[in-house]
Design a protein around this motif. Sequence first.
Motif, PDB file in Angstrom:
ATOM      1  N   LYS A  61      49.440  66.228  34.370  1.00 18.19           N
ATOM      2  CA  LYS A  61      49.529  66.013  35.813  1.00 18.19           C
ATOM      3  C   LYS A  61      48.836  64.721  36.224  1.00 18.19           C
ATOM      4  O   LYS A  61      49.311  63.999  37.099  1.00 18.19           O
ATOM      5  CB  LYS A  61      48.930  67.207  36.554  1.00 18.19           C
ATOM      6  N   GLN A  62      47.726  64.430  35.581  1.00 19.26           N
ATOM      7  CA  GLN A  62      47.011  63.192  35.899  1.00 19.26           C
ATOM      8  C   GLN A  62      47.845  61.969  35.537  1.00 19.26           C
ATOM      9  O   GLN A  62      47.892  60.990  36.287  1.00 19.26           O
ATOM     10  CB  GLN A  62      45.670  63.164  35.164  1.00 19.26           C
ATOM     11  N   ARG A  63      48.522  62.010  34.399  1.00 19.19           N
ATOM     12  CA  ARG A  63      49.386  60.888  34.004  1.00 19.19           C
ATOM     13  C   ARG A  63      50.522  60.692  35.005  1.00 19.19           C
ATOM     14  O   ARG A  63      50.891  59.566  35.319  1.00 19.19           O
ATOM     15  CB  ARG A  63      49.946  61.112  32.597  1.00 19.19           C
ATOM     16  N   GLU A  64      51.081  61.787  35.513  1.00 17.07           N
ATOM     17  CA  GLU A  64      52.154  61.674  36.502  1.00 17.07           C
ATOM     18  C   GLU A  64      51.656  60.983  37.770  1.00 17.07           C
ATOM     19  O   GLU A  64      52.353  60.138  38.341  1.00 17.07           O
ATOM     20  CB  GLU A  64      52.707  63.059  36.831  1.00 17.07           C
ATOM     21  N   VAL A  65      50.449  61.330  38.207  1.00 13.60           N
ATOM     22  CA  VAL A  65      49.879  60.694  39.405  1.00 13.60           C
ATOM     23  C   VAL A  65      49.601  59.223  39.142  1.00 13.60           C
ATOM     24  O   VAL A  65      49.903  58.357  39.966  1.00 13.60           O
ATOM     25  CB  VAL A  65      48.582  61.427  39.833  1.00 13.60           C
ATOM     26  N   LEU A  66      49.041  58.901  37.973  1.00 11.66           N
ATOM     27  CA  LEU A  66      48.702  57.513  37.656  1.00 11.66           C
ATOM     28  C   LEU A  66      49.944  56.637  37.525  1.00 11.66           C
ATOM     29  O   LEU A  66      49.915  55.461  37.874  1.00 11.66           O
ATOM     30  CB  LEU A  66      47.864  57.452  36.374  1.00 11.66           C
ATOM     31  N   LYS A  67      51.029  57.201  37.048  1.00  4.28           N
ATOM     32  CA  LYS A  67      52.270  56.425  36.938  1.00  4.28           C
ATOM     33  C   LYS A  67      52.769  55.996  38.320  1.00  4.28           C
ATOM     34  O   LYS A  67      53.328  54.914  38.464  1.00  4.28           O
ATOM     35  CB  LYS A  67      53.348  57.239  36.217  1.00  4.28           C
ATOM     36  N   ARG A  68      52.534  56.852  39.309  1.00  4.29           N
ATOM     37  CA  ARG A  68      52.950  56.485  40.670  1.00  4.29           C
ATOM     38  C   ARG A  68      52.046  55.393  41.248  1.00  4.29           C
ATOM     39  O   ARG A  68      52.458  54.647  42.127  1.00  4.29           O
ATOM     40  CB  ARG A  68      52.935  57.714  41.572  1.00  4.29           C
ATOM     41  N   LEU A  69      50.810  55.312  40.757  1.00  5.73           N
ATOM     42  CA  LEU A  69      49.879  54.289  41.247  1.00  5.73           C
ATOM     43  C   LEU A  69      50.163  52.902  40.659  1.00  5.73           C
ATOM     44  O   LEU A  69      49.702  51.902  41.178  1.00  5.73           O
ATOM     45  CB  LEU A  69      48.429  54.676  40.925  1.00  5.73           C
ATOM     46  N   LEU A  70      50.890  52.878  39.544  1.00  7.69           N
ATOM     47  CA  LEU A  70      51.175  51.602  38.881  1.00  7.69           C
ATOM     48  C   LEU A  70      52.182  50.800  39.693  1.00  7.69           C
ATOM     49  O   LEU A  70      53.334  51.194  39.828  1.00  7.69           O
ATOM     50  CB  LEU A  70      51.735  51.847  37.483  1.00  7.69           C
ATOM     51  N   THR A  71      51.731  49.695  40.202  1.00  3.06           N
ATOM     52  CA  THR A  71      52.615  48.790  40.941  1.00  3.06           C
ATOM     53  C   THR A  71      52.349  47.377  40.449  1.00  3.06           C
ATOM     54  O   THR A  71      51.305  47.105  39.856  1.00  3.06           O
ATOM     55  CB  THR A  71      52.341  48.854  42.456  1.00  3.06           C
ATOM     56  N   PRO A  72      53.265  46.466  40.680  1.00  4.93           N
ATOM     57  CA  PRO A  72      53.008  45.071  40.292  1.00  4.93           C
ATOM     58  C   PRO A  72      51.759  44.504  40.965  1.00  4.93           C
ATOM     59  O   PRO A  72      51.061  43.675  40.379  1.00  4.93           O
ATOM     60  CB  PRO A  72      54.273  44.344  40.744  1.00  4.93           C
ATOM     61  N   GLU A  73      51.461  44.970  42.173  1.00  2.00           N
ATOM     62  CA  GLU A  73      50.268  44.469  42.877  1.00  2.00           C
ATOM     63  C   GLU A  73      48.996  44.892  42.150  1.00  2.00           C
ATOM     64  O   GLU A  73      48.034  44.122  42.060  1.00  2.00           O
ATOM     65  CB  GLU A  73      50.237  44.991  44.330  1.00  2.00           C
ATOM     66  N   VAL A  74      48.975  46.129  41.637  1.00  2.00           N
ATOM     67  CA  VAL A  74      47.789  46.616  40.917  1.00  2.00           C
ATOM     68  C   VAL A  74      47.605  45.818  39.631  1.00  2.00           C
ATOM     69  O   VAL A  74      46.486  45.409  39.287  1.00  2.00           O
ATOM     70  CB  VAL A  74      47.922  48.126  40.632  1.00  2.00           C
ATOM     71  N   ILE A  75      48.682  45.571  38.912  1.00  2.00           N
ATOM     72  CA  ILE A  75      48.606  44.792  37.672  1.00  2.00           C
ATOM     73  C   ILE A  75      48.147  43.368  37.986  1.00  2.00           C
ATOM     74  O   ILE A  75      47.307  42.797  37.273  1.00  2.00           O
ATOM     75  CB  ILE A  75      49.972  44.780  36.948  1.00  2.00           C
ATOM     76  N   ASP A  76      48.681  42.781  39.039  1.00  2.00           N
ATOM     77  CA  ASP A  76      48.289  41.422  39.421  1.00  2.00           C
ATOM     78  C   ASP A  76      46.826  41.375  39.846  1.00  2.00           C
ATOM     79  O   ASP A  76      46.121  40.407  39.552  1.00  2.00           O
ATOM     80  CB  ASP A  76      49.195  40.920  40.547  1.00  2.00           C
ATOM     81  N   GLU A  77      46.364  42.414  40.533  1.00  2.00           N
ATOM     82  CA  GLU A  77      44.948  42.474  40.919  1.00  2.00           C
ATOM     83  C   GLU A  77      44.054  42.454  39.687  1.00  2.00           C
ATOM     84  O   GLU A  77      43.039  41.761  39.654  1.00  2.00           O
ATOM     85  CB  GLU A  77      44.682  43.745  41.729  1.00  2.00           C
ATOM     86  N   HIS A  78      44.446  43.199  38.647  1.00  2.00           N
ATOM     87  CA  HIS A  78      43.633  43.213  37.430  1.00  2.00           C
ATOM     88  C   HIS A  78      43.704  41.872  36.712  1.00  2.00           C
ATOM     89  O   HIS A  78      42.722  41.418  36.147  1.00  2.00           O
ATOM     90  CB  HIS A  78      44.076  44.333  36.483  1.00  2.00           C
ATOM     91  N   ARG A  79      44.864  41.233  36.735  1.00  2.00           N
ATOM     92  CA  ARG A  79      44.990  39.925  36.078  1.00  2.00           C
ATOM     93  C   ARG A  79      44.064  38.910  36.741  1.00  2.00           C
ATOM     94  O   ARG A  79      43.403  38.130  36.067  1.00  2.00           O
ATOM     95  CB  ARG A  79      46.437  39.433  36.136  1.00  2.00           C
ATOM     96  N   ARG A  80      43.988  38.945  38.067  1.00  2.00           N
ATOM     97  CA  ARG A  80      43.135  37.996  38.794  1.00  2.00           C
ATOM     98  C   ARG A  80      41.652  38.274  38.584  1.00  2.00           C
ATOM     99  O   ARG A  80      40.863  37.345  38.442  1.00  2.00           O
ATOM    100  CB  ARG A  80      43.456  38.032  40.289  1.00  2.00           C
ATOM    101  N   ALA A  81      41.267  39.556  38.544  1.00  2.00           N
ATOM    102  CA  ALA A  81      39.848  39.917  38.397  1.00  2.00           C
ATOM    103  C   ALA A  81      39.731  41.128  37.476  1.00  2.00           C
ATOM    104  O   ALA A  81      39.689  42.269  37.937  1.00  2.00           O
ATOM    105  CB  ALA A  81      39.237  40.219  39.759  1.00  2.00           C
ATOM    106  N   PRO A  82      39.677  40.903  36.153  1.00  2.00           N
ATOM    107  CA  PRO A  82      39.633  42.035  35.232  1.00  2.00           C
ATOM    108  C   PRO A  82      38.348  42.861  35.344  1.00  2.00           C
ATOM    109  O   PRO A  82      38.342  44.031  35.025  1.00  2.00           O
ATOM    110  CB  PRO A  82      39.737  41.412  33.846  1.00  2.00           C
ATOM    111  N   GLN A  83      37.274  42.246  35.788  1.00  2.00           N
ATOM    112  CA  GLN A  83      36.011  42.975  35.913  1.00  2.00           C
ATOM    113  C   GLN A  83      35.499  42.845  37.332  1.00  2.00           C
ATOM    114  O   GLN A  83      35.825  41.892  38.039  1.00  2.00           O
ATOM    115  CB  GLN A  83      34.993  42.440  34.918  1.00  2.00           C
ATOM    116  N   GLY A  84      34.688  43.817  37.728  1.00  2.00           N
ATOM    117  CA  GLY A  84      34.131  43.783  39.072  1.00  2.00           C
ATOM    118  C   GLY A  84      34.709  44.887  39.942  1.00  2.00           C
ATOM    119  O   GLY A  84      35.198  45.905  39.438  1.00  2.00           O
TER     120      GLY A  84
END
Length: 189
Positions: free
Chosen positions: A91-114
């Motif tokens: 169930k947790q994986r199903e919820v996390l898959k819905r959270l995955l968006t290009p914006e979230v990936i781009d946010e991590h690319r810009r600032a991997p830590q913090g």
Amino acid sequence: MVGTLIVVFFDKVLITQGPMRLIIIGLIMLFVVLYLRNGLFGIKQQFRSWRNKKKSERRSTRAEKGGEMLPEEATEASSVDDVYGRRYDKKQREVLKRLLTPEVIDEHRRAPQGQHSEALERLLIYFRNQPQPDKYAITALQSIEGCRIAALSGHRGVAPRVAEDKIYRSPSEAYHGVVLRRVQDLLES
């Protein structure tokens, strides 16, 4: 006695074959000795064990796809925690898959830590809490300036294996590569 009766029966039925019947009878005997444990009387038990093995293989492939433990497997589980743990993880994986968006990936690319948004923070916490075997890590290369992604074995004394040949210029770039690999694994689960 049953084996002797079968040999005599085949000998009488194949009498028209001449000496070829002895070769056929010998091949039948060889087959029984090589492939039938406990002789002819072991056929029933051997068939049952083969059928149970195939059932188990089918159950495990179905369970691996969704992460859900089937009712037949729940009786074989070591504890109820395993059943509920797998159900919760699915169930947790199903919820996390819905959270995955290009914006979230781009946010991590810009600032991997913090500091991160709630969606990215939830993803990262899930990735960090995964079991040790095949968990991704960053290894620094001594010969050149760069990093590479490795997968941990999860066993003491066993060196990590290289997960990909790509060389990253900086640790933050490698860290983003690790997260991308974890995202790919999450989407495939």
